[in-house]
Design an enzyme around this catalytic site. Structure first.
Site, PDB file in Angstrom:
ATOM      1  N   ASN A  90       4.974   3.476  -1.330  1.00  0.00           N
ATOM      2  CA  ASN A  90       4.937   2.135  -1.924  1.00  0.00           C
ATOM      3  C   ASN A  90       5.500   2.093  -3.347  1.00  0.00           C
ATOM      4  O   ASN A  90       6.011   1.060  -3.777  1.00  0.00           O
ATOM      5  CB  ASN A  90       3.479   1.650  -1.911  1.00  0.00           C
ATOM      6  CG  ASN A  90       3.248   0.461  -2.813  1.00  0.00           C
ATOM      7  OD1 ASN A  90       3.601  -0.668  -2.490  1.00  0.00           O
ATOM      8  ND2 ASN A  90       2.662   0.710  -3.992  1.00  0.00           N
ATOM      9  N   TYR A 156      18.823  -3.529  -7.009  1.00  0.00           N
ATOM     10  CA  TYR A 156      17.494  -3.526  -6.363  1.00  0.00           C
ATOM     11  C   TYR A 156      17.665  -3.715  -4.854  1.00  0.00           C
ATOM     12  O   TYR A 156      17.059  -2.988  -4.057  1.00  0.00           O
ATOM     13  CB  TYR A 156      16.583  -4.622  -6.940  1.00  0.00           C
ATOM     14  CG  TYR A 156      15.251  -4.674  -6.219  1.00  0.00           C
ATOM     15  CD1 TYR A 156      14.301  -3.665  -6.408  1.00  0.00           C
ATOM     16  CD2 TYR A 156      14.959  -5.691  -5.324  1.00  0.00           C
ATOM     17  CE1 TYR A 156      13.089  -3.682  -5.716  1.00  0.00           C
ATOM     18  CE2 TYR A 156      13.757  -5.718  -4.626  1.00  0.00           C
ATOM     19  CZ  TYR A 156      12.821  -4.720  -4.826  1.00  0.00           C
ATOM     20  OH  TYR A 156      11.627  -4.739  -4.143  1.00  0.00           O
TER      21      TYR A 156
END
Ligand code: NDP
Ligand code: 8X3
Length: 256
Positions: A90, A156
């Site tokens: 994560n 990103y």
């Protein structure tokens, strides 16, 4: 599948989706191995996890960008924590929102080093043990950003497109073993994400969620725990989830 007593390793467990995921697995009676850089925040999550029902918690200060530290931490886990059942990859972040040709190289490096290389380092350190033990589940955090690139977010988005490719590649490479591989791909979730993206600019961060009821970290945690709890012969390859006011990376319906 019961998650009681399972060892769940969550990276980036000090905030947002990682912290919510820790509490959701805690409620199932799992044993939690929690990692992040901010020890104080991690300690708070650890004590809340115990209150929520975690069977045990072990916290690790770790920067996933540091390959050596990742490998050493995994090699030196106390024996009672070494047999990881579920890995939640994560830890991740975005930095900056600007035209690619004006972007900051340092921001790019931070995103790629964390979201792509960090995920690979942790995967490389944990999955061989899963294969040898003949059990395990890797759950990676992807994003709507990995499916559809949005303006000013190319790096990103590229890091999350890489996550998608790695997720699919790993699932093929563990074929023939009982190890499962899942990507959970949320749209906008209100966490520290935008504060981090805008280097602490609260006003700019708040604008991201203006006129939207975004997903909560708990919404995402619920999906992660659901995927982990499927019967052992079921592999959830990918879950794409957004709030109802978001159709994809580019299309929102904001209220006034
Ligand atoms: P937060 O900023 O709230 O949390 C990010 C977590 O990652 C923190 O616990 C942080 O801990 C940790 N982290 C960051 N860098 C590192 C590092 N180098 N080593 C170890 N831990 C690190 O963001 P979210 O909860 O929103 O993000 C979690 C994941 O979900 C990310 O992969 C993100 O890309 C993804 N995602 C987020 C969405 C959103 O809209 N929020 C949507 C889709 C996906 P610390 O700083 O203590 O190290
Ligand atoms: C995070 C969602 O749309 O802010 O992955 O990039 S977005």
């Amino acid at each position: 599948m019961s998650l009681k007593g399972k060892i769940v390793f969550i990276t980036g467990a000090s905030a947002g989706i990682g912290a919510a995921t820790a509490l959701a697995f805690a409620a199932e009676g799992a044993r939690l191995l929690l990692a992040a850089r901010r020890a104080g925040k991690l300690a708070e999550v650890a004590s809340r996890a115990l209150e929520c029902g975690a069977a045990a918690v072990h916290s690790i200060g770790l920067d996933v960008r540091d390959h050596r530290a990742v490998q050493q931490t995994m090699d030196e886990l106390p024996p009672e924590w070494a047999e990881i059942d579920i890995l939640v990859n994560n830890a991740g972040l975005s930095r900056g929102l600007e035209k690619l040709y004006m972007g900051k190289v340092q921001d790019w490096e931070e995103m790629i080093d964390t979201n792509v290389k960090g995920l690979l380092y942790v995967t490389r350190a944990v999955v061989p043990g899963m294969v040898v033990r003949g059990r395990g589940h890797v759950i990676n955090l992807g994003s709507t950003a990995g499916e559809l690139t949005y303006p000013n977010g190319a790096v990103y988005c590229a890091s999350k497109a890489a996550e998608r490719a790695i997720n699919d590649g790993l699932r093929q490479d563990v074929l023939g073993t009982p190890v499962r591989v899942t990507s959970v791909d949320p749209g906008m979730v209100e966490t520290e994400f935008s504060m981090v993206r805008f280097h602490g600019d609260t006003e700019r961060a708040a604008k991201v969620y203006k006129g939207i009821q975004p997903l909560t970290p708990e919404d995402v945690a619920e999906v992660i725990v659901w995927a982990a709890g499927r019967p052992a012969h079921v592999n959830i390859a990918r879950v794409l989830l957004t709030c109802v006011q978001q159709a994809n990376s580019l299309l929102f319906s904001r209220s006034e």
